[in-house]
Design an enzyme around this catalytic site. Structure first.
Site, mmCIF file in Angstrom:
data_model
loop_
_atom_site.group_PDB
_atom_site.id
_atom_site.type_symbol
_atom_site.label_atom_id
_atom_site.label_comp_id
_atom_site.label_asym_id
_atom_site.label_seq_id
_atom_site.Cartn_x
_atom_site.Cartn_y
_atom_site.Cartn_z
ATOM 1 N N HIS A 92 70.197 74.212 55.386
ATOM 2 C CA HIS A 92 68.936 73.482 55.571
ATOM 3 C C HIS A 92 68.450 73.593 57.015
ATOM 4 O O HIS A 92 67.271 73.900 57.274
ATOM 5 C CB HIS A 92 69.146 72.017 55.194
ATOM 6 C CG HIS A 92 67.914 71.177 55.279
ATOM 7 N ND1 HIS A 92 67.157 70.843 54.180
ATOM 8 C CD2 HIS A 92 67.295 70.588 56.343
ATOM 9 C CE1 HIS A 92 66.132 70.098 54.561
ATOM 10 N NE2 HIS A 92 66.197 69.921 55.876
ATOM 11 N N GLU A 93 69.350 73.361 57.968
ATOM 12 C CA GLU A 93 68.948 73.402 59.374
ATOM 13 C C GLU A 93 68.627 74.831 59.826
ATOM 14 O O GLU A 93 67.720 75.044 60.640
ATOM 15 C CB GLU A 93 70.043 72.798 60.255
ATOM 16 C CG GLU A 93 70.444 71.365 59.899
ATOM 17 C CD GLU A 93 69.266 70.411 59.818
ATOM 18 O OE1 GLU A 93 68.235 70.669 60.456
ATOM 19 O OE2 GLU A 93 69.381 69.399 59.110
ATOM 20 N N HIS A 110 65.117 75.792 59.088
ATOM 21 C CA HIS A 110 64.096 75.259 59.993
ATOM 22 C C HIS A 110 63.769 76.228 61.125
ATOM 23 O O HIS A 110 62.728 76.064 61.780
ATOM 24 C CB HIS A 110 64.554 73.932 60.586
ATOM 25 C CG HIS A 110 64.314 72.760 59.687
ATOM 26 N ND1 HIS A 110 63.094 72.517 59.092
ATOM 27 C CD2 HIS A 110 65.125 71.744 59.283
ATOM 28 C CE1 HIS A 110 63.159 71.414 58.366
ATOM 29 N NE2 HIS A 110 64.385 70.923 58.458
ATOM 30 N N GLU A 170 59.945 70.227 55.922
ATOM 31 C CA GLU A 170 61.063 69.713 55.138
ATOM 32 C C GLU A 170 61.077 70.221 53.701
ATOM 33 O O GLU A 170 62.147 70.445 53.129
ATOM 34 C CB GLU A 170 61.054 68.184 55.164
ATOM 35 C CG GLU A 170 61.182 67.578 56.552
ATOM 36 C CD GLU A 170 62.443 68.023 57.283
ATOM 37 O OE1 GLU A 170 63.335 68.617 56.654
ATOM 38 O OE2 GLU A 170 62.523 67.771 58.507
#
Length: 798
Positions: free
Chosen positions: A479-480, A483, A502
């Site tokens: 997930h990170e 980004h 997000e």
């Protein structure tokens, strides 16, 4: 300013007048003092304005709209050698060339609470100050407004960049004979517009200019949310000094950084994704349109490690006994809210066996993936871009380091270190070129209020991801990492559109994690369908237990992206304390992207996504930028009734469950993994209904082994029961060893106050269940948004 802002509401004001003048580069020179819990030093800001910028942002001439000019009037500075006892006065010096660049500067003598930033409260000035225009006031001076909060500003001065040896190379004059304001501004203008291939020279000039002497102090004032600066006689942004230096210090209670202890009990400080972003760390322009570069020198005791958003893997320089200096820089322009720093007794964690592939990896691209290697000119402002670097496009695994307190070494080696290379490689296979050249990962202290936060070149992870199996750690890391593309390299132009960060990261984490695990297509689809079931449950809980106005992904509707004439704006609900616990932007954004990917087919959708990344990296976008480009790339037969307007109406501008999603979930059948969970749920319900005394011949119930996400779904269903008796809870613990699971296995069951109450009730009924002062089952309620930042991300994304 021309927009009324009421800081008592839950909207976050962005005060900087970015339509008039933009910061292009920051040079920070700071000392970290753990004894006083203060960061102090200087920041030098280099601006751009004039005709080139005005064409993009509009005129700088506006009438003052406040009823009284009193809110815009400044007092003359006092000599700084006089102790400041009145909180309404300004701190200043009459001999500006005595300014000290290195080491400790002059101290704030006003007392613990600072002497300037509470001037508004001390003098009784009302919030009508926010109505004061910041452009040209007719006969008045131009007012520079920076976002600033919880800072003690000690001095503001113009920097004499013309005094830097060799700086004449940046001017049209072979020799600097007469130095004027116009010449200084011309030098800065040439400096900030140097071509990208001269970035090293540019950084060197920035550093040398930041140490140049001052050439005149500037009047300044602070209020709750801003620092306001002016120069007598400078009536426009073009006339205003283009290089200024601010000496300031943070406050121990400042909301941008947190002073705490790590898991080993040693002191540390870090930016933790505050709702107010970085304005309590340094004065800055926070609106995302103010994309800038930065370089920073940070000094701390030699026992500390300084990590920061920076392209270089900094090493400490010994200054004097017991003191070290760290230097970082960034050449890719990004919003100031993405800047991150962490200072502590971190230890670099290294695998027991290190392969050269862990540092960098290249491979030939398959025909299906080759389409992300586009050629041509990038659409962003000029900077040294990795998308134009042939060696960067094939680099699957960028250089990376992992830091944590030494007491977590074993956990990092067992879990995290093994996951970083495959997760980075998976992201590259899906999206192509990594936007950033390197990555640091830090396990932050236990008070970190999120599972993770991404910033340029650095990721913060909660210690919670190291417990249990590798599932939570892997998915959160993916997930990170996502980004880096969505939230950082591509940012939202309006921070209320958090779903652009997000929603994408949530959708991509499943795809990255499936590739990192090397699942076959059927296994990957089954796991992703199971994840969709879980998120569907959470979205329904979210909608039932949150205010309708906070369920809208595009709350500003047709005004999204609009700012006032000066550039000021507000982030709707940016300060609402409930917002940090909400996941609506994650979940509705995820389901929208899943809906679009299903309509196009995965191959077509991800080919488009790589094209979109290449088109918009290094830029800020609105929802329509993504949707319009997507629809242009959808074949007519697949478009059906899809339009930007329909997607706005059904998905982004309405509260509740989107109708297309409601229809899909009602018509869809359970995936195989979810059906297996349903069978197990029935077994547990039957057990829960059994009387305490059972017949001797009754057979013992056999429960199947479940995947991590299956266990979450099982607990979701069981908590829908009115009661779970203590015997059932104890059997659940024995069957699945719940207290040894990672945080998300139980965190999912405490998403809403109602479920938290149910869990507490069950725990009270089962006194043998392990309890923890932090909350039910020893799991603190972790938020999964930023700032997110980041972050950006709104502030840095989470």
């Amino acid at each position: 300013m021309d927009t009324k802002l009421d800081p008592s509401r839950d909207d976050l004001p962005l005060m900087a007048n970015t339509s008039h003048i933009l910061v292009k580069h920051y040079v920070l020179d700071l000392d970290v003092d753990f004894e006083s819990q203060i960061i102090e030093g200087t920041i030098v800001l280099f601006f751009e304005s004039g005709n080139r910028f005005q064409k993009q942002s509009g005129s700088t001439k506006e009438p003052c709209r406040s009823e009284s000019n009193e809110a815009c009037r400044f007092r003359m500075p006092e000599p700084c050698h006089s102790p400041v006892t009145d909180t309404r006065t300004f701190s200043s010096k009459t001999r500006s060339n005595d300014f000290t660049i290195c080491g400790k500067g002059e101290k704030d003598t006003s007392g613990k609470d600072g002497n300037h930033d509470n001037w508004e409260q001390a003098s009784g000035i009302s919030s009508s100050k926010y109505c004061c225009d910041t452009g040209n006031h007719g006969s008045e001076d131009f007012l520079l407004v920076l976002d600033c909060c919880d800072l003690s500003v000690l001095k503001v001065e113009e920097v004499d960049v013309a005094a830097v040896p060799g700086i004449e190379k940046l001017t049209r004059s072979p020799k600097l004979t007469v130095v004027s304001e116009e010449l200084r501004n011309q030098i800065v203008c040439e400096l900030v517009t140097l071509p990208a291939d001269r970035w090293r020279e540019q950084l060197d000039y920035y550093a040398r200019c930041s140490q140049a002497p001052g050439c005149g102090e500037l009047l300044f004032d602070t209020d709750t949310w801003s620092l306001q600066i002016r120069k007598t006689g400078a009536q426009t942004a073009t006339d205003f000094p283009h290089a200024i230096r601010i000496r300031y210090s943070t406050k121990p209670q400042g909301r941008s950084v947190t002073w705490t202890s790590d898991q080993s009990g040693r002191p540390c400080v870090y930016t933790m994704g505050s709702p107010i972003n970085n304005r309590a760390l340094f004065p800055c322009q926070e609106p995302p349109v103010a994309m800038s570069t930065w370089q920073a020198t940070v000094r701390a005791a030699a026992s500390f490690v300084v990590l920061m958003s920076g392209e270089n893997s900094a090493k400490p320089t010994q200054l004097r006994e017991g003191c070290s200096s760290w230097h970082y820089y960034v050449t890719m322009p990004m919003p100031a809210s993405t800047f991150t720093i962490a200072v502590g007794s971190w230890t670099e964690m290294k695998p027991e066996t290190c392969s050269s592939n862990d540092l960098a990896a290249e491979r030939s691209l398959s025909p299906s993936e080759a389409d992300f290697r586009y050629v041509g000119i990038c659409g962003h402002m000029e900077y040294p871009c990795r998308f134009q670097n042939p060696s960067a496009t094939t680099q699957e695994i960028i250089p990376h380091r992992v830091f944590a307190p030494v007491c977590l070494k074993a956990a990092c080696q067992e879990t995290l270190l093994q996951l970083v290379p495959p997760c980075l490689s998976a992201a590259h296979r899906v999206l192509g070129t990594h936007p950033f050249s390197r990555l640091d990962i830090l396990i932050v202290p236990g008070n970190f209020p999120s599972l993770g936060m991404a910033s340029p070149h650095i990721i913060f992870l909660s210690q919670s991801v190291l417990t249990g199996n590798s599932h939570l750690c892997g998915t959160r890391l993916c997930h990170e990492i996502a980004h880096a593309w969505f939230g950082l390299a591509i940012g939202a132009r309006d921070w209320t559109e958090e779903w652009l960060s997000e929603g994408f990261a949530t959708h991509l984490e499943d795809v990255f994690w499936a590739k990192a695990q090397q699942l076959d297509p059927h296994e990957a689809q089954e796991q992703q369908e199971l994840k969709a079931c879980l998120r569907w449950c959470r979205l329904q809980d979210e909608v039932r237990n949150s205010p309708e106005e906070m369920q809208v992904l595009r709350p500003n509707k047709e005004k999204t992206g609009h700012v006032s004439d000066s550039g000021s704006s507000v982030v709707k609900h940016g300060l609402n304390p409930e917002k940090v616990f909400m996941q609506v932007h994650y979940l509705k954004g995820y389901f929208l992207l899943r809906f679009l990917a299903q309509r196009l087919g995965d191959d077509t959708y991800f080919a488009f996504l790589r094209k979109f990344v290449h088109t918009f990296h290094g830029q800020l976008i609105l929802s329509q930028d993504f949707l319009q480009m997507l629809l242009e790339n959808i074949p007519e037969e697949k478009r059906l009734e899809l339009s930007v307007e329909n997607i706005f109406r059904d998905w982004l501008e309405s509260s509740g469950i989107p109708q297309p999603l409601q229809r899909e979930r009602q018509a869809g059948a359970e995936c195989g993994l979810a059906r297996q969970v349903s069978v197990e749920v029935e077994k547990w319900i039957r057990m829960n209904r059994r009387p305490r005394k059972r017949k001797r011949r009754e057979t013992e119930q056999v429960f199947e082994k479940l995947l991590p996400d299956q266990l979450v779904l099982l607990l979701e269903h069981l908590l829908e029961q009115k009661t779970l008796n203590p015997r059932t809870l104890q059997s659940l613990e024995r069957a699945y060893r719940l207290t040894q699971q990672d945080a998300e296995r139980l965190l999912c069951c405490t998403r809403t106050p109602g479920r938290l109450q149910v869990l507490n009730q069950h725990c009270q009924e089962a006194p043998s269940w392990p309890r923890d002062p932090r909350g039910s089952f020893g799991i603190k309620r972790e938020r999964e948004t930023i700032m997110e930042s980041e972050n950006g991300r709104s502030s840095p994304p989470c």
